[in-house]
Each structure stands twice: as structure tokens, then as C-alpha cells.
Design an enzyme around this catalytic site. Structure first.
Site, mmCIF file in Angstrom:
data_model
loop_
_atom_site.group_PDB
_atom_site.id
_atom_site.type_symbol
_atom_site.label_atom_id
_atom_site.label_comp_id
_atom_site.label_asym_id
_atom_site.label_seq_id
_atom_site.Cartn_x
_atom_site.Cartn_y
_atom_site.Cartn_z
ATOM 1 C CE LYS A 1 31.710 95.364 24.814
ATOM 2 N NZ LYS A 1 31.871 93.959 24.432
ATOM 3 C CE LYS B 1 36.119 89.973 30.865
ATOM 4 N NZ LYS B 1 36.232 89.828 29.457
ATOM 5 C CE LYS C 1 42.356 95.123 24.936
ATOM 6 N NZ LYS C 1 41.936 94.765 23.585
#
Ligand code: TYM
Length: 361
Positions: A120, A226, A229
Site C-alpha cells: 500500500k 489474486k 478490488k
């Protein structure tokens, strides 16, 4: 670590999903489907992690509707409020206080080395992932970067909050997908550290739960990685039939097997992995055989895959649509859940404060 299925006193199960949008097949097979399968045999508590969602600054106008839609999705997938404690994380203020207390024992270094933080932080700073990852280098870039205001402290201490979610319930099992296993490892470490610092055996060690098999990583439709979102490669439980079929038919493939019995490339293996989750074993076997003898037609594979996914998602979608505007029912469920969760959380917090030496006059 073994999974103890003995039923003398029901084992405590705790898990949650971040309130960042609609649930996809990764959330379903990594987590929600396991929640539903566990609810009859364990003492289950499932929540919606709205505080965790704040680490990525959602639009305030959207946060509540995200919480609501996840609650509707929990119920639509089959979670029964009579069998489980269902609550919203921010409705339990004891969690926030214990998060503060646990942060006193969380090291900045170990938090910075967490894969999800580095991911992130890199994204927020626009740093490309490096091959052969040099952790120190990444940490230096994150720390040294002048724009590091965009990497907030909540993101760094995300694993502490998750550990508290789990430890405050003294959970035995935490059903999560593969991507959350490092957080679970940190939870065990924080619990052990607390015990050893205060010379107690107050916390025990929670483990993932997968019905005796491995944690799953549900792949996306874009050929690699994977389903997630933020990757834009998702099939959502709420997708209508047309949208879902279109997404599957557009899934990345390759030019086809070049010789018999070759190993499937990643995009094809991903489609097989999805098929393994939703289709009959004989269907998967049929397409694997067709791949092995080079007779496979990807169009047929995708059509069948879409069909089998729809069998899982369409009934859930219908129930979501029924439930999500039923504000009265949804709020009744979480108000009751919050009361039950607060009772447990208040007891743990009281004991943790006591162990740490916080006493009332
Ligand atoms: P979140 O919201 O990212 O994901 C929720 C659950 O879905 C699983 N998952 C997947 N599993 C397999 N394949 C995928 N492609 C995939 N994508 C998502 C995740 O592993 C997870 O189980 N930090 C957590 C939320 C949380 C939590 C907790 C979980 C907060 N506190 C305490 C358990 C216990 C998270 O961000 O999950």
C-alpha cells in the site's frame, strides 16, 4: 499447527471483511463461504471492518453504504444472526482503546516489513515493486520520501488493529484467505509478546481455518495475481448475469497448448483454479483432459465456467437485493450484535488494563 475440532466447549471463531465495496469471489471463497460452513459448529463472531477501511480514506458518503452492503451480503450468503454475533467494528469502542494499548508493544520495524504495508505504501508513493525485493531499500524510500504524508500511521498499525479484533475475543480460529496469513502470524506474535512482557498466559494463539486444507488464493480474470478490488479483476456476488458472463468471456487466455501434456500457463491455470472452486470435479477433469490432448476450446471453458459461477452467485445476488434496503432489519441485526460483542470486548479490555497496571482510584 493442528486444527482442534473437539466440541466440548465450542471453539471461538472470529473474522471480518473490510468495508471497501462489494464482495467478490475472492472474499467469498477465502472467507465468507467458510464463515457460513462454520456457523453451526463453532461460537462465531463476524464483523465488518469499517475502521480498517479508513486507512485508505474512503469517501465519507460511501462508508456507511459499504458497511450496509457487506452486512446484506453476509446475510444473503447464509450467515444467521441467531447463530452468530454479527457486528460493525466501530460499534465496539473497546476495540479502539485496546488498539491504543497494543500499539505500545508493536515495533515500527516489524510493522514496516509487513507485505500489505509495503504494497500500500508503494502504491501511495508511486514506487514500482522491485524484483528480488530489497526490504531495506523499500523502507528507506518510504521513510525518506518527501511525500510520505500519504502513507498514514493507520496503514502502518493496521496489523495491530487486526490483532486486537482477534485477541479481544480470544479467538481460536480465524478463517481468512492466504493474503491475511502474515497478519495472523503478527497477531500470534503480539499475543506472545504481551504474555511474556507481563509474565502471563492471558492470550492464546489463533490459527487460520480451512477445513483441513490450505488457505486459498482466488485468482483474478486478468491472467495473473489474486482477485482484488483494487486490481479491477473481480467477479462480484452482486454482478448480474449479463455482466458476469461478459467478464468471464473476456478473461485473459493464451494461444492454446502447443504440445500434448504441457503445463498450463498462469492465465489458464487461473481459470482451472476458479473452476475447481465452482464446478463439478468431472467438469474440471474434462477440460484438463482437453488441455492435455490439445483439443481444448477456451470459449467452451469460459462458457461453462460462467455457468457454474452463476449457479453460486445468482441466488446470493437475489437475496442481497432483497435485504440491502431493509434498513430496519439490518440495523436490528447489528445493534444486537454490537451489544453481544461489547460484552465480550469490555471484559477483555478490563483484564488487559488490569494486567498493564491501569487501575482506578
Ligand atoms: P479483506 O477485506 O481484504 O478481505 C476479506 C477476506 O477475503 C479474503 N480474500 C481472499 N481470499 C482468497 N483469494 C482472494 N483473492 C482474496 N481476496 C480477499 C481475505 O483473505 C480475507 O479473509 N485485514 C482483513 C480484515 C480484517 C480481519 C480482522 C480479518 C480486519 N480485522 C480480523 C480477520 C480477523 C482484510 O483486509 O480483509
Amino acid at each position: 499447527m493442528t486444527q482442534d475440532i473437539s466440541q466440548d466447549k465450542k471453539k471461538v471463531v472470529l473474522s471480518g471483511i473490510r468495508a471497501t465495496g462489494n464482495l467478490h469471489l475472492g472474499n467469498y471463497y477465502g472467507a465468507l463461504n467458510k464463515f457460513v460452513r462454520m456457523q453451526d459448529d463453532y461460537d462465531c463472531r463476524f464483523f465488518i471492518a469499517d475502521l480498517h477501511a479508513l486507512t485508505t480514506h474512503p469517501d465519507p458518503a460511501m462508508l456507511h453504504s459499504n458497511v450496509k452492503s457487506i452486512l446484506a451480503e453476509y446475510l444473503a450468503a447464509g450467515l444467521d444472526p441467531e447463530k452468530n454475533i454479527l457486528y460493525v467494528q466501530s460499534d465496539v469502542p473497546e476495540i479502539s482503546e485496546m488498539y491504543l494499548l497494543m500499539n505500545m508493544h508493536a515495533g515500527i520495524g516489524e510493522l514496516m516489513r509487513t507485505a500489505s504495508f509495503k504494497d500500500k505504501a508503494r502504491k501511495a508513493l508511486g514506487i514500482a515493486p522491485k524484483s528480488g525485493e530489497d526490504e531495506e531499500e523499500i523502507e528507506k524510500e518510504i521513510c525518506g520520501n518527501q511525500t510520505n504524508k500519504s502513507v498514514n500511521a493507520g496503514l502502518l498499525t493496521y496489523p495491530t488493529l487486526m490483532a486486537v479484533d482477534i485477541l479481544i475475543h480470544h479467538a481460536d480460529f480465524v478463517p481468512v484467505g492466504k493474503d491475511q496469513e502474515q497478519h495472523l502470524e503478527l497477531t500470534r506474535r503480539f499475543g506472545r509478546r504481551f504474555n511474556s512482557f507481563y509474565k502471563t498466559d492471558y492470550f492464546h494463539e489463533p490459527v487460520n481455518f480451512n477445513f483441513g486444507s490450505h488457505a486459498v488464493k482466488v485468482p483474478g480474470l486478468d491472467g495473473s495475481g489474486k482477485m482484488g478490488k483494487s486490481e479491477g479483476n473481480c467477479i462480484y456476488l452482486i454482478d448480474d448475469e449479463k455482466t458476469l458472463r461478459k467478464k468471464v468471456m473476456r478473461a485473459v487466455t493464451d494461444q492454446g497448448p502447443q504440445q500434448p501434456n504441457s503445463t498450463p500457463t498462469e492465465p489458464i491455470q487461473n481459470l482451472f483454479t476458479l473452476m475447481e472452486l465452482v464446478s463439478e470435479p468431472s467438469t474440471l477433469q474434462h477440460f484438463k483432459q482437453a488441455y492435455a490432448d490439445c483439443s481444448i476450446r477456451y470459449g467452451d471453458l469460459k462458457k461453462q465456467l460462467a455457468e457454474d459461477i452463476l449457479k453460486v452467485t445468482l441466488p446470493i445476488r437475489e437475496r442481497i437485493l432483497d435485504l440491502r434496503d431493509n434498513d430496519e432489519y439490518l440495523s436490528k441485526v447489528v445493534r444486537r450484535g454490537a451489544e453481544q460483542a461489547r460484552e465480550v470486548a469490555a471484559k477483555t479490555l478490563r483484564e488487559v488494563r488490569e494486567i498493564m497496571g491501569i487501575r482506578k482510584f
